[in-house]
Design a protein around this motif. Structure first.
Motif, PDB file in Angstrom:
ATOM      1  N   GLU A 231       0.835  -1.201   0.000  1.00  0.00           N
ATOM      2  CA  GLU A 231       0.000   0.000   0.000  1.00  0.00           C
ATOM      3  C   GLU A 231       0.871   1.253   0.000  1.00  0.00           C
ATOM      4  OE1 GLU A 231      -2.524  -0.310   3.384  1.00  0.00           O
ATOM      5  OE2 GLU A 231      -3.639  -2.048   2.623  1.00  0.00           O
ATOM      6  N   LEU A 232       1.924   1.223   0.820  1.00  0.00           N
ATOM      7  CA  LEU A 232       2.832   2.360   0.891  1.00  0.00           C
ATOM      8  C   LEU A 232       3.557   2.553  -0.438  1.00  0.00           C
ATOM      9  CD1 LEU A 232       4.017   4.548   2.727  1.00  0.00           C
ATOM     10  CD2 LEU A 232       5.702   2.870   3.524  1.00  0.00           C
ATOM     11  N   ALA A 233       3.980   1.451  -1.061  1.00  0.00           N
ATOM     12  CA  ALA A 233       4.670   1.543  -2.351  1.00  0.00           C
ATOM     13  C   ALA A 233       3.754   2.102  -3.429  1.00  0.00           C
ATOM     14  CB  ALA A 233       5.176   0.159  -2.762  1.00  0.00           C
ATOM     15  N   ALA A 234       2.442   1.864  -3.288  1.00  0.00           N
ATOM     16  CA  ALA A 234       1.485   2.346  -4.278  1.00  0.00           C
ATOM     17  C   ALA A 234       1.073   3.799  -4.041  1.00  0.00           C
ATOM     18  CB  ALA A 234       0.246   1.458  -4.266  1.00  0.00           C
ATOM     19  N   GLY A 235       1.674   4.448  -3.054  1.00  0.00           N
ATOM     20  CA  GLY A 235       1.399   5.860  -2.819  1.00  0.00           C
ATOM     21  C   GLY A 235       0.479   6.171  -1.665  1.00  0.00           C
ATOM     22  N   ASP A 236       0.042   5.138  -0.933  1.00  0.00           N
ATOM     23  CA  ASP A 236      -0.827   5.343   0.228  1.00  0.00           C
ATOM     24  C   ASP A 236       0.027   5.837   1.395  1.00  0.00           C
ATOM     25  OD1 ASP A 236      -2.517   5.123   2.440  1.00  0.00           O
ATOM     26  OD2 ASP A 236      -3.495   3.319   1.695  1.00  0.00           O
ATOM     27  N   ARG A 237      -0.243   7.043   1.879  1.00  0.00           N
ATOM     28  CA  ARG A 237       0.585   7.647   2.922  1.00  0.00           C
ATOM     29  C   ARG A 237      -0.007   7.498   4.323  1.00  0.00           C
ATOM     30  NH1 ARG A 237       3.552   7.018  -0.583  1.00  0.00           N
ATOM     31  NH2 ARG A 237       4.647   8.578  -1.843  1.00  0.00           N
ATOM     32  N   ARG A 238      -1.059   6.683   4.453  1.00  0.00           N
ATOM     33  CA  ARG A 238      -1.680   6.563   5.773  1.00  0.00           C
ATOM     34  C   ARG A 238      -0.730   5.952   6.800  1.00  0.00           C
ATOM     35  NH1 ARG A 238      -7.283   3.667   4.285  1.00  0.00           N
ATOM     36  NH2 ARG A 238      -5.879   2.655   2.777  1.00  0.00           N
ATOM     37  N   LEU A 239       0.085   4.985   6.400  1.00  0.00           N
ATOM     38  CA  LEU A 239       1.034   4.398   7.338  1.00  0.00           C
ATOM     39  C   LEU A 239       1.976   5.458   7.896  1.00  0.00           C
ATOM     40  CD1 LEU A 239       2.979   1.103   7.115  1.00  0.00           C
ATOM     41  CD2 LEU A 239       4.244   3.218   7.453  1.00  0.00           C
ATOM     42  N   LEU A 240       2.426   6.367   7.040  1.00  0.00           N
ATOM     43  CA  LEU A 240       3.347   7.398   7.502  1.00  0.00           C
ATOM     44  C   LEU A 240       2.666   8.327   8.507  1.00  0.00           C
ATOM     45  CD1 LEU A 240       5.175   8.306   4.178  1.00  0.00           C
ATOM     46  CD2 LEU A 240       5.907   6.753   6.001  1.00  0.00           C
TER      47      LEU A 240
END
Length: 378
Positions: A135-144
């Motif tokens: 998800e993070l690699a696909a541009g989802d910044r929620r983890l950050l």
């Protein structure tokens, strides 16, 4: 209490080579090592290696937990799909930090609980969380953003510090993100107030026409390089990298962070107080409901006993004659019912006279008399 530590490393993008596996085996004779993982737990020892170094050299994900309350998870991604500068904007404390090598950026998240954990088994946690990496690699910044909230929760930031951009979709976390929140023990009230300004997550499936238009605009040498990387088959993030570049032209960016750390902490505290008040009100309402139900059942029971008092006293006499403890208990319970019925109907004096006669008749049964005394039937 004995110590327990659990280490799990996973290689996602490239399998471990035989030489790398031998290097790891030289450091641990009992670990479970495969071409894609290293798993070991320790009751009295410790890992003979540095997880930070292992993340740089071998692995793309790492999970650690210890029974004294430490939870840790780290994720590694190529710098082509995740900018170290973007990560550094969110990972700003001890609970969430990051560093970069020439080829990768590593996100390292920590959670501490001084009370420790009741369950020590570490298996299964990383499998549930690992999809957040894609998800993070696909541009989802929620983890950050969750990483930044972890620093807020740990009181590692000044209260007047502004929050970074709030990504969309915080109100509807994916299953892997929810597993991460649980593993890191992120405060649900803090997360809820932080999500209030998060927009709904928009579907980012581009149309064929939009992709075609974007691809045609790429320079020919760049297209050739992309085809070569595709044919080599060793670049697992090529699609994510290209989609991230595509979405850079039509971004699904987060809203600007206008709130301060102090604002979020204060709002989370108020929300917690409201939840506690509502919980107390619900408990009081439920307690009252149970009391009313018990009173109604009691009244129904006494009504069923009305008119059968003499029969009940005969039943008491029969139970006492058995001289068995359980029958004594049942007899005392029935006498208590008769007392409640007498009190309700104004026949208390007649009831007390009956109890005095009963006690005189069985004066040589101390076990029975003790039960009567403890039931308030003196």
């Amino acid at each position: 209490m004995s110590e327990y530590q659990y280490y799990e490393f996973v290689a996602v993008d490239r399998p471990l080579t035989p030489a790398q596996q031998r290097e790891l085996r030289a450091l641990s004779t009992r670990a479970r090592i495969t071409s894609s993982s290293f798993v070991n737990d320790y009751q009295w020892g410790d890992l003979k290696g540095d997880p930070r170094e292992w993340m740089e050299r071998y692995f793309d994900a790492f999970l650690y937990l210890a029974n004294w309350g430490t939870h840790r998870i780290a994720l590694r991604l190529p710098v082509q799909v995740l900018s170290p500068d973007v990560v550094a904007e969110y990972c700003v404390g001890e609970s969430a930090c990051s560093w970069a090598t020439r080829t990768h950026v590593i996100v390292d998240l920590h959670s501490e609980d001084e009370d420790g954990d009741e369950e020590y088994d570490g298996g299964g946690h990383l499998a549930a969380i690992l999809p957040v990496r894609a998800e993070l690699a696909a541009g989802d910044r929620r983890l950050l953003y969750l990483a930044w909230l972890l620093c807020v929760q740990g009181r590692e930031l000044d209260e007047d510090e502004k929050e970074p951009p709030v990504p969309p979709g915080l109100r509807d976390l994916s299953g892997p993100l929810r597993a991460l929140v649980d593993f890191l023990r992120l405060d649900p009230d803090l997360l809820a107030v932080a999500a209030e300004t998060s927009r709904p997550l928009k579907e980012q499936t581009p149309s064929v026409a939009a992709l075609s238009h974007w691809a045609k605009a790429l320079p020919e040498p760049e297209k050739d390089a992309i085809v070569v990387r595709l044919l080599r088959g060793d670049d697992t993030h090529l699609r994510s990298e290209l989609l991230a570049r595509f979405h850079g032209t039509t971004p699904n960016e987060g809203t600007g962070g206008g709130r301060t750390v102090g604002d979020l902490l204060a709002a989370a505290g108020e929300r917690w107080l409201r939840r506690q008040r509502l919980a107390r009100e619900r408990e009081a309402a439920e307690r009252e409901r149970r009391q009313r139900a018990a009173a109604a059942a009691r009244e129904q029971h006494l009504n069923a006993l009305t008119g059968r008092e003499e029969q009940a006293w005969q039943q008491v006499t029969a139970m006492i004659k058995t001289k068995r403890p359980k029958e004594y208990d049942a007899a005392v319970a029935l006498i208590s019912d008769l007392k409640a019925l007498a009190d309700r109907d104004g026949d208390t004096e007649a009831f007390l006279q009956r109890v005095r006669q009963l006690r005189e008749q069985h004066a040589r049964k101390p076990s029975l008399l003790d039960r009567l005394d403890r039931a308030g039937l003196g």
